[in-house]
Design a protein around this motif. Structure first.
Motif, PDB file in Angstrom:
ATOM      1  N   ARG A 296       0.829  -1.190   0.000  1.00 18.97           N
ATOM      2  CA  ARG A 296       0.000   0.000   0.000  1.00 18.97           C
ATOM      3  C   ARG A 296       0.873   1.254   0.000  1.00 18.97           C
ATOM      4  O   ARG A 296       2.100   1.190   0.120  1.00 18.97           O
ATOM      5  N   ALA A 297       0.230   2.393  -0.122  1.00 26.61           N
ATOM      6  CA  ALA A 297       0.934   3.667  -0.262  1.00 26.61           C
ATOM      7  C   ALA A 297       1.818   3.950   0.941  1.00 26.61           C
ATOM      8  O   ALA A 297       1.442   3.690   2.094  1.00 26.61           O
ATOM      9  N   GLU A 298       3.001   4.510   0.676  1.00 25.34           N
ATOM     10  CA  GLU A 298       3.923   4.802   1.778  1.00 25.34           C
ATOM     11  C   GLU A 298       3.402   5.900   2.695  1.00 25.34           C
ATOM     12  O   GLU A 298       3.820   5.995   3.854  1.00 25.34           O
ATOM     13  N   SER A 302       4.156   7.085   6.572  1.00 27.96           N
ATOM     14  CA  SER A 302       4.805   8.371   6.838  1.00 27.96           C
ATOM     15  C   SER A 302       3.894   9.377   7.525  1.00 27.96           C
ATOM     16  O   SER A 302       4.365  10.364   8.092  1.00 27.96           O
ATOM     17  N   HIS A 303       2.588   9.143   7.468  1.00 27.45           N
ATOM     18  CA  HIS A 303       1.624  10.060   8.075  1.00 27.45           C
ATOM     19  C   HIS A 303       0.710   9.296   9.024  1.00 27.45           C
ATOM     20  O   HIS A 303       0.565   8.079   8.918  1.00 27.45           O
ATOM     21  N   ILE A 304       0.088  10.014   9.918  1.00 27.86           N
ATOM     22  CA  ILE A 304      -0.861   9.411  10.849  1.00 27.86           C
ATOM     23  C   ILE A 304      -2.057  10.337  11.013  1.00 27.86           C
ATOM     24  O   ILE A 304      -1.913  11.570  10.942  1.00 27.86           O
ATOM     25  N   CYS A 305      -3.225   9.742  11.179  1.00 30.47           N
ATOM     26  CA  CYS A 305      -4.449  10.523  11.328  1.00 30.47           C
ATOM     27  C   CYS A 305      -4.966  10.424  12.763  1.00 30.47           C
ATOM     28  O   CYS A 305      -4.786   9.409  13.434  1.00 30.47           O
ATOM     29  N   GLY A 306      -5.596  11.468  13.210  1.00 34.46           N
ATOM     30  CA  GLY A 306      -6.181  11.483  14.543  1.00 34.46           C
ATOM     31  C   GLY A 306      -7.053  12.709  14.713  1.00 34.46           C
ATOM     32  O   GLY A 306      -7.253  13.496  13.782  1.00 34.46           O
ATOM     33  N   ARG A 307      -7.564  12.865  15.917  1.00 34.86           N
ATOM     34  CA  ARG A 307      -8.438  14.004  16.187  1.00 34.86           C
ATOM     35  C   ARG A 307      -7.698  15.062  16.995  1.00 34.86           C
ATOM     36  O   ARG A 307      -7.106  14.775  18.028  1.00 34.86           O
ATOM     37  N   ASP A 308      -7.724  16.282  16.499  1.00 33.99           N
ATOM     38  CA  ASP A 308      -7.249  17.441  17.246  1.00 33.99           C
ATOM     39  C   ASP A 308      -8.359  17.819  18.219  1.00 33.99           C
ATOM     40  O   ASP A 308      -9.372  18.391  17.827  1.00 33.99           O
ATOM     41  N   VAL A 317      -0.985  14.175   9.963  1.00 34.19           N
ATOM     42  CA  VAL A 317       0.327  14.799  10.136  1.00 34.19           C
ATOM     43  C   VAL A 317       1.424  13.831   9.702  1.00 34.19           C
ATOM     44  O   VAL A 317       1.272  12.608   9.772  1.00 34.19           O
ATOM     45  N   ARG A 318       2.541  14.403   9.265  1.00 35.29           N
ATOM     46  CA  ARG A 318       3.702  13.603   8.878  1.00 35.29           C
ATOM     47  C   ARG A 318       4.515  13.270  10.122  1.00 35.29           C
ATOM     48  O   ARG A 318       4.709  14.128  10.992  1.00 35.29           O
ATOM     49  N   ILE A 319       5.014  12.032  10.206  1.00 42.27           N
ATOM     50  CA  ILE A 319       5.752  11.624  11.396  1.00 42.27           C
ATOM     51  C   ILE A 319       7.169  11.150  11.087  1.00 42.27           C
ATOM     52  O   ILE A 319       7.895  10.760  12.003  1.00 42.27           O
ATOM     53  N   SER A 324      12.741  10.914   3.695  1.00 41.84           N
ATOM     54  CA  SER A 324      12.791   9.491   4.050  1.00 41.84           C
ATOM     55  C   SER A 324      11.659   8.757   3.331  1.00 41.84           C
ATOM     56  O   SER A 324      10.525   9.235   3.298  1.00 41.84           O
ATOM     57  N   SER A 325      11.990   7.596   2.766  1.00 40.09           N
ATOM     58  CA  SER A 325      10.954   6.782   2.128  1.00 40.09           C
ATOM     59  C   SER A 325      10.404   5.773   3.126  1.00 40.09           C
ATOM     60  O   SER A 325      10.972   5.569   4.204  1.00 40.09           O
TER      61      SER A 325
END
Length: 369
Positions: A296-298, A302-308, A317-319, A324-325
């Protein structure tokens, strides 16, 4: 299962028009939203983007997608085109092909004018069968939890699970979670260690949401914590789902399952996979060699989703550092030697070809095994 007191399935057909409704799992646990699908292309997109996911649900969704194709254009060419598009949406879960292989020949047996009605009947039948199948899986898995409870009468049974194999991964009940729901409903004290299951956090987001809604005691843990808990006697058994199981008993499931099986084996903890017979791929025996593993897509890594919580909105957001790949294999294969048993709708069997054939002789016969 119920959401805020209202019974829901993860997918259902509207009786009076060609529409399929699904719960959008990309928004859970923070937003509960029902999405309407009106074409086979929309259905393939929903599978690909994991609006729906889980092997049994993918199969049921594909069946509903073929119904939508027949409702718009019941010609053989269009039905075959729709099958190809649906098959290409996710390569690993075998239930997708199982559902389409079951439906297409039956549709082509009837006249073009009858195909839409027949497709709706078959899709509904597959959905209803899935519910009954998973309930039976729950009954057979309940026996294992009951035995574990008898061995520790003064504390809850601690069960570790990986990813989401609950009712959201099926039409209802789930596979790995069905025995847990049934044990809880019978008053057996259970506690579930919920792997977060990176990179999409389906354990933390979906399994925890399901267990909480059902009132089952649970704790979300980092993916790498399972082995530590096993070493310290805090896990009694592991139950996971499966996206494809070979006729020899190799289990393909969400990435990270293999590591849990290794840790369980090292610590003498029973490790089970719960699955319907539609998840067995009778055409292959070596899972590591022959099961295609979806990449699946990198960006999922590289990113994570959540609730602000301050802004009360979902954010992504990118983590990892810019430049970096990331690699993102979605599944791994647990060899049968690490699997203590397969929990199916017909009972619990050893993860081996002879036992699977003895339980499902008609499926093996179709494949000339």
């Amino acid at each position: 299962m119920q959401v805020n007191g209202t019974p829901f399935r993860s997918i259902w057909l509207t009786p009076d028009k060609p529409e399929v409704l699904v719960i959008d799992q990309t928004l859970l646990p923070f937003v509960f939203e029902v999405r309407t699908l009106t074409s086979s292309s929309e259905t393939a997109h929903a599978i690909r983007e994991m609006v729906v996911r889980g092997a049994p649900l993918i199969g049921a969704t594909a069946a509903c997608g073929l119904f939508l194709a027949a409702a718009s254009d019941a010609s053989e060419d269009n039905l075959r085109r729709a099958c190809e598009e649906l098959l290409s949406s996710r390569p690993t879960a075998v239930n997708l092909r199982w559902a389409l292989d079951r439906m297409l020949p039956l549709l082509l047996e009837v006249s073009e004018s009858e195909r839409a009605g027949r497709a709706q009947e078959l899709a509904q039948q597959i959905c209803d069968e899935d519910v009954n199948t998973n309930s039976a899986i729950g009954d057979h898995g309940l026996t294992l939890i009951s035995e574990a409870a008898n061995a520790c009468p003064h504390r809850p049974v601690n069960i570790l699970t990986h990813c989401n194999a609950g009712w959201l991964a099926t039409v209802d009940w789930g596979t790995a979670l069905a025995p847990i729901f049934k044990a809880h409903d019978q008053g057996i004290a259970v506690h579930v260690w919920v792997d977060e299951t990176r990179p999409r956090n389906q354990g933390a987001s979906l399994t925890a949401w399901e267990l909480g809604a059902h009132g089952v005691s649970h704790t979300v843990i980092a993916d790498n914590a399972g082995g530590h808990l096993m070493q310290h006697g805090e896990v009694d058994l592991c139950i996971v789902g499966s996206d494809r199981t070979t006729r020899a008993g190799d289990v393909c499931n969400k990435i990270g399952t293999y590591l849990k099986a290794l840790a369980a084996h090292d610590n003498g903890i029973p490790f089970y996979a719960a699955l319907p017979s539609s998840t067995v791929d009778w055409t292959i025996s070596d899972g590591v060699r022959d099961i295609p593993i979806e990449e699946r897509a990198e960006e999922e890594v590289s990113h994570i989703c959540g609730r602000d919580s301050e802004a009360d909105r979902l954010v992504r957001v990118r983590i990892i550092p810019d430049g970096s790949s990331a690699a993102n294999p979605a599944f791994d294969v647990t060899p049968r030697k690490l699997v203590d048993g397969l929990i199916t709708e017909r009972g619990v069997v050893k993860a081996c070809e002879d036992d699977l054939i003895s339980l499902f002789p008609q499926d093996a016969e179709v494949r000339n095994i």
